[in-house]
Motif scaffolding. Structure first.
Motif, PDB file in Angstrom:
ATOM      1  N   SER A   9       0.815  -1.220   0.000  1.00  0.00           N
ATOM      2  CA  SER A   9       0.000   0.000   0.000  1.00  0.00           C
ATOM      3  C   SER A   9       0.846   1.266   0.000  1.00  0.00           C
ATOM      4  O   SER A   9       0.308   2.369   0.020  1.00  0.00           O
ATOM      5  N   GLY A  10       2.163   1.137  -0.020  1.00  0.00           N
ATOM      6  CA  GLY A  10       3.018   2.328   0.080  1.00  0.00           C
ATOM      7  C   GLY A  10       3.108   3.099  -1.233  1.00  0.00           C
ATOM      8  O   GLY A  10       2.770   2.589  -2.306  1.00  0.00           O
ATOM      9  N   PHE A  11       3.581   4.322  -1.136  1.00  0.00           N
ATOM     10  CA  PHE A  11       3.761   5.208  -2.295  1.00  0.00           C
ATOM     11  C   PHE A  11       4.654   4.559  -3.354  1.00  0.00           C
ATOM     12  O   PHE A  11       4.278   4.452  -4.525  1.00  0.00           O
ATOM     13  N   ILE A  12       5.840   4.108  -2.940  1.00  0.00           N
ATOM     14  CA  ILE A  12       6.770   3.501  -3.907  1.00  0.00           C
ATOM     15  C   ILE A  12       6.232   2.145  -4.358  1.00  0.00           C
ATOM     16  O   ILE A  12       6.247   1.824  -5.551  1.00  0.00           O
ATOM     17  N   ARG A  32      -1.633  -4.351   5.322  1.00  0.00           N
ATOM     18  CA  ARG A  32      -1.992  -4.488   6.733  1.00  0.00           C
ATOM     19  C   ARG A  32      -3.456  -4.785   6.945  1.00  0.00           C
ATOM     20  O   ARG A  32      -3.858  -5.102   8.062  1.00  0.00           O
ATOM     21  N   VAL A  57      -0.188  -8.906   6.329  1.00  0.00           N
ATOM     22  CA  VAL A  57       0.856  -8.897   7.367  1.00  0.00           C
ATOM     23  C   VAL A  57       0.625  -7.601   8.131  1.00  0.00           C
ATOM     24  O   VAL A  57       0.954  -6.521   7.656  1.00  0.00           O
ATOM     25  N   GLU A  58       0.023  -7.741   9.297  1.00  0.00           N
ATOM     26  CA  GLU A  58      -0.440  -6.536  10.007  1.00  0.00           C
ATOM     27  C   GLU A  58       0.692  -5.676  10.528  1.00  0.00           C
ATOM     28  O   GLU A  58       0.637  -4.460  10.459  1.00  0.00           O
ATOM     29  N   VAL A  60       4.939  -5.694  10.621  1.00  0.00           N
ATOM     30  CA  VAL A  60       6.197  -6.363  10.265  1.00  0.00           C
ATOM     31  C   VAL A  60       7.135  -6.504  11.463  1.00  0.00           C
ATOM     32  O   VAL A  60       8.075  -7.298  11.425  1.00  0.00           O
ATOM     33  N   ALA A  83       8.302  -2.442   2.994  1.00  0.00           N
ATOM     34  CA  ALA A  83       7.552  -1.975   4.179  1.00  0.00           C
ATOM     35  C   ALA A  83       8.490  -1.475   5.268  1.00  0.00           C
ATOM     36  O   ALA A  83       9.355  -2.210   5.750  1.00  0.00           O
ATOM     37  N   THR A 125      14.382  -2.200   0.097  1.00  0.00           N
ATOM     38  CA  THR A 125      14.374  -0.754  -0.129  1.00  0.00           C
ATOM     39  C   THR A 125      15.093  -0.102   1.028  1.00  0.00           C
ATOM     40  O   THR A 125      14.564  -0.024   2.138  1.00  0.00           O
ATOM     41  N   SER A 126      16.326   0.318   0.781  1.00  0.00           N
ATOM     42  CA  SER A 126      17.039   1.072   1.802  1.00  0.00           C
ATOM     43  C   SER A 126      16.889   2.546   1.468  1.00  0.00           C
ATOM     44  O   SER A 126      15.820   2.956   0.997  1.00  0.00           O
ATOM     45  N   SER A 127      17.909   3.343   1.630  1.00  0.00           N
ATOM     46  CA  SER A 127      17.740   4.792   1.468  1.00  0.00           C
ATOM     47  C   SER A 127      19.095   5.475   1.383  1.00  0.00           C
ATOM     48  O   SER A 127      20.112   4.933   1.838  1.00  0.00           O
ATOM     49  N   PRO A 190      17.319   8.820  -2.566  1.00  0.00           N
ATOM     50  CA  PRO A 190      17.147   9.985  -1.691  1.00  0.00           C
ATOM     51  C   PRO A 190      15.663  10.366  -1.685  1.00  0.00           C
ATOM     52  O   PRO A 190      14.814   9.468  -1.808  1.00  0.00           O
ATOM     53  N   LEU A 191      15.324  11.634  -1.585  1.00  0.00           N
ATOM     54  CA  LEU A 191      13.918  12.040  -1.525  1.00  0.00           C
ATOM     55  C   LEU A 191      13.203  11.664  -2.832  1.00  0.00           C
ATOM     56  O   LEU A 191      13.692  11.983  -3.915  1.00  0.00           O
ATOM     57  N   VAL A 192      12.064  10.992  -2.695  1.00  0.00           N
ATOM     58  CA  VAL A 192      11.356  10.486  -3.874  1.00  0.00           C
ATOM     59  C   VAL A 192      10.124  11.348  -4.152  1.00  0.00           C
ATOM     60  O   VAL A 192       9.240  11.469  -3.300  1.00  0.00           O
ATOM     61  N   ASN A 207       1.940  10.851   1.052  1.00  0.00           N
ATOM     62  CA  ASN A 207       3.177  10.276   1.583  1.00  0.00           C
ATOM     63  C   ASN A 207       4.199  11.369   1.924  1.00  0.00           C
ATOM     64  O   ASN A 207       4.182  12.453   1.342  1.00  0.00           O
TER      65      ASN A 207
HETATM   66  P1  NDP Z   1       4.908   4.921   2.562  1.00  0.00           P
HETATM   67  O1  NDP Z   1       4.708   5.456   3.937  1.00  0.00           O
HETATM   68  O2  NDP Z   1       3.972   5.322   1.502  1.00  0.00           O
HETATM   69  O3  NDP Z   1       4.996   3.343   2.598  1.00  0.00           O
HETATM   70  C1  NDP Z   1       5.437   2.622   3.712  1.00  0.00           C
HETATM   71  C2  NDP Z   1       4.815   1.238   3.659  1.00  0.00           C
HETATM   72  O4  NDP Z   1       5.279   0.467   4.757  1.00  0.00           O
HETATM   73  C3  NDP Z   1       3.292   1.279   3.771  1.00  0.00           C
HETATM   74  O5  NDP Z   1       2.750   0.279   2.937  1.00  0.00           O
HETATM   75  C4  NDP Z   1       3.051   0.958   5.232  1.00  0.00           C
HETATM   76  O6  NDP Z   1       1.782   0.375   5.456  1.00  0.00           O
HETATM   77  C5  NDP Z   1       4.159  -0.054   5.464  1.00  0.00           C
HETATM   78  N1  NDP Z   1       4.496  -0.175   6.878  1.00  0.00           N
HETATM   79  C6  NDP Z   1       5.065   0.753   7.686  1.00  0.00           C
HETATM   80  N2  NDP Z   1       5.203   0.271   8.939  1.00  0.00           N
HETATM   81  C7  NDP Z   1       4.697  -0.986   8.918  1.00  0.00           C
HETATM   82  C8  NDP Z   1       4.528  -2.006   9.904  1.00  0.00           C
HETATM   83  N3  NDP Z   1       4.943  -1.828  11.177  1.00  0.00           N
HETATM   84  N4  NDP Z   1       3.949  -3.163   9.533  1.00  0.00           N
HETATM   85  C9  NDP Z   1       3.521  -3.351   8.258  1.00  0.00           C
HETATM   86  N5  NDP Z   1       3.658  -2.445   7.289  1.00  0.00           N
HETATM   87  C10 NDP Z   1       4.239  -1.268   7.613  1.00  0.00           C
HETATM   88  O7  NDP Z   1       6.403   5.349   2.188  1.00  0.00           O
HETATM   89  P2  NDP Z   1       7.273   5.130   0.872  1.00  0.00           P
HETATM   90  O8  NDP Z   1       6.561   4.388  -0.174  1.00  0.00           O
HETATM   91  O9  NDP Z   1       7.860   6.442   0.582  1.00  0.00           O
HETATM   92  O10 NDP Z   1       8.434   4.211   1.465  1.00  0.00           O
HETATM   93  C11 NDP Z   1       8.638   2.872   1.083  1.00  0.00           C
HETATM   94  C12 NDP Z   1      10.049   2.482   1.418  1.00  0.00           C
HETATM   95  O11 NDP Z   1      10.945   3.346   0.723  1.00  0.00           O
HETATM   96  C13 NDP Z   1      10.416   2.596   2.896  1.00  0.00           C
HETATM   97  O12 NDP Z   1      11.280   1.525   3.198  1.00  0.00           O
HETATM   98  C14 NDP Z   1      11.164   3.927   2.964  1.00  0.00           C
HETATM   99  O13 NDP Z   1      12.055   3.965   4.040  1.00  0.00           O
HETATM  100  C15 NDP Z   1      11.891   3.885   1.633  1.00  0.00           C
HETATM  101  N6  NDP Z   1      12.350   5.182   1.144  1.00  0.00           N
HETATM  102  C16 NDP Z   1      11.451   6.181   0.832  1.00  0.00           C
HETATM  103  C17 NDP Z   1      11.898   7.400   0.355  1.00  0.00           C
HETATM  104  C18 NDP Z   1      10.970   8.502  -0.009  1.00  0.00           C
HETATM  105  O14 NDP Z   1      11.420   9.649  -0.194  1.00  0.00           O
HETATM  106  N7  NDP Z   1       9.679   8.244  -0.185  1.00  0.00           N
HETATM  107  C19 NDP Z   1      13.342   7.671   0.219  1.00  0.00           C
HETATM  108  C20 NDP Z   1      14.191   6.549   0.556  1.00  0.00           C
HETATM  109  C21 NDP Z   1      13.700   5.350   0.996  1.00  0.00           C
HETATM  110  P3  NDP Z   1       0.516   1.323   5.864  1.00  0.00           P
HETATM  111  O15 NDP Z   1       0.401   2.355   4.779  1.00  0.00           O
HETATM  112  O16 NDP Z   1      -0.619   0.380   5.887  1.00  0.00           O
HETATM  113  O17 NDP Z   1       0.871   1.908   7.185  1.00  0.00           O
END
Ligand code: NDP
Length: 332
Positions: A9-12, A32, A57-58, A60, A83, A125-127, A190-192, A207
């Motif tokens: 569900s995350g942005f990336i 989640r 996976v509620e 991680v 995640a 996905t590190s950073s 870096p910043l996405v 995000n």
């Molecule tokens: P988002 O916040 O959009 O995505 C984060 C994701 O991780 C979501 O799907 C979130 O689920 C999930 N998540 C967070 N905590 C938990 C947990 N405890 N259990 C289960 N799921 C969890 O951020 P991005 O897409 O930007 O980030 C994705 C990855 O990229 C991360 O690892 C971030 O560190 C890395 N990154 C991002 C950058 C950026 O600028 N955007 C730069 C460098 C690295 P939910 O939405 O349901 O909470």
């Protein structure tokens, strides 16, 4: 060929899903909640069920969180682990950031080793947060590591960077010590910036990395440019492709990739918006705002990602313009 993608569900991750499906992978995402999983499927109506599905996976951070998710029939070939918490709402540094980042990473690697022996590669996905060093060299590539200590990492202003650094270190240590069947690659952006997918977002909950673009077009910096600066950026679609290339390209195994387009400034972002969305002019900082990119800003070296992963980076103009379009589409 089947892939497990955590944090679907995350942005990336939302963009990674599209690249995986487009490249023909059978894709299972972890989310989640049922609600988030259903939203992803509903917004891919033309993708058959066997090509895209979800597992829950509620949290991680919990011991054994991925033990069931990594089991699949047919079994997985690759795992992408995105995640990890990324926000600035720090209540408890360990509980909110360090545990989910570190235990989430080691937890998924342990589960794969124990229950998914067919997995050949894991991409984490590190950073840039795991690269940046206060005594920084002028030119950055992926050979650098953030030297942050655990104690420093507990400070709220440092905890996100610490969480990414320790999680990535833990992943490399796991592979070295445990010698699993799979190898590892990391993507370090870096910043996405880049378009948000409408089905998972609202303006309030946009995000973290796109928040400054939203704030700019909502008039928050009408008087003055934002003071905050990070000054290296990359487009989300290039980051998504990097993850998928990292499983497609055999030589990516065992490698870290600094996936970065270049430098940016808040002034440049405002100028792009002024040019591509002139109707937003009255929300933007003054046209004659001073350039805020410092001459000391890091110089990024993305040559490894270009050479090994074959990336071609989008321009700031394309990325910001598309980000703004996507934000307007959800009501900015
Ligand atoms: P988002 O916040 O959009 O995505 C984060 C994701 O991780 C979501 O799907 C979130 O689920 C999930 N998540 C967070 N905590 C938990 C947990 N405890 N259990 C289960 N799921 C969890 O951020 P991005 O897409 O930007 O980030 C994705 C990855 O990229 C991360 O690892 C971030 O560190 C890395 N990154 C991002 C950058 C950026 O600028 N955007 C730069 C460098 C690295 P939910 O939405 O349901 O909470």
């Amino acid at each position: 060929v089947k892939v497990l993608l955590s944090g679907g569900s995350g942005f990336i991750a939302a963009h990674i899903v599209d690249v995986l499906v487009d490249h023909g992978f059978d894709t299972v995402v972890t989310v989640r909640s049922e609600e988030k999983g259903k939203r992803i499927l509903d917004n891919h109506p033309n993708v058959p069920k066997e090509k895209l599905s979800y597992v829950i996976v509620e949290d991680v951070a919990k011991e054994g969180a991925f033990d069931e998710a990594v089991k699949s029939d047919p079994p997985f070939d690759y795992v992408l682990h995105t995640a990890s918490p990324f926000h600035f709402n720090v209540q408890d540094p360990e509980k909110d950031f360090l545990n989910p980042a570190i235990n989430g990473t080691t937890g998924i690697l342990k589960a794969i080793k124990a229950y998914a022996p067919t997995v050949k590669r894991v991409v984490v996905t590190s950073s840039f947060a795991a690269i940046v060093n206060p005594q920084h060299p002028k030119v950055y590539n992926e050979t650098f590591w953030n030297p942050i200590t655990w104690e420093e990492g507990l400070q709220p202003s440092n905890v996100y960077r610490a969480s990414k650094t320790f999680a990535e270190k833990a992943a490399w240590e796991f592979v070295e010590k445990e010698k699993p069947n799979f190898d590892l690659a990391t993507i370090n952006p870096p910043l996405v910036f880049g378009p948000i997918v409408h089905y998972l977002n609202s303006l309030e909950a946009v995000n973290t990395s796109n928040a400054r673009v939203r704030d700019l077009i909502q008039g928050k910096y009408k008087e003055k440019l934002p003071a905050t600066g990070i000054f290296l950026w990359v487009d989300v679609r290039d980051v998504a492709l990097a993850h998928v290339r990292a499983i497609e390209v055999p030589e990516a195994g065992g490698q870290r990739f600094f996936v970065v387009s270049g430098q940016f400034s808040n002034k440049q972002i405002a100028d792009v918006i002024r040019e591509t969305h002139p109707e937003l002019e009255d929300k933007l900082p003054p046209k004659d705002s001073p350039e805020d990119l410092s001459p000391d800003t890091y110089v990024p070296d993305n040559s490894k990602s270009v050479k090994v992963l074959g990336l071609k980076y989008r321009s700031l103009k394309e990325s910001i313009s598309d980000t703004v379009k996507s934000l307007l589409a959800v009501g900015a």
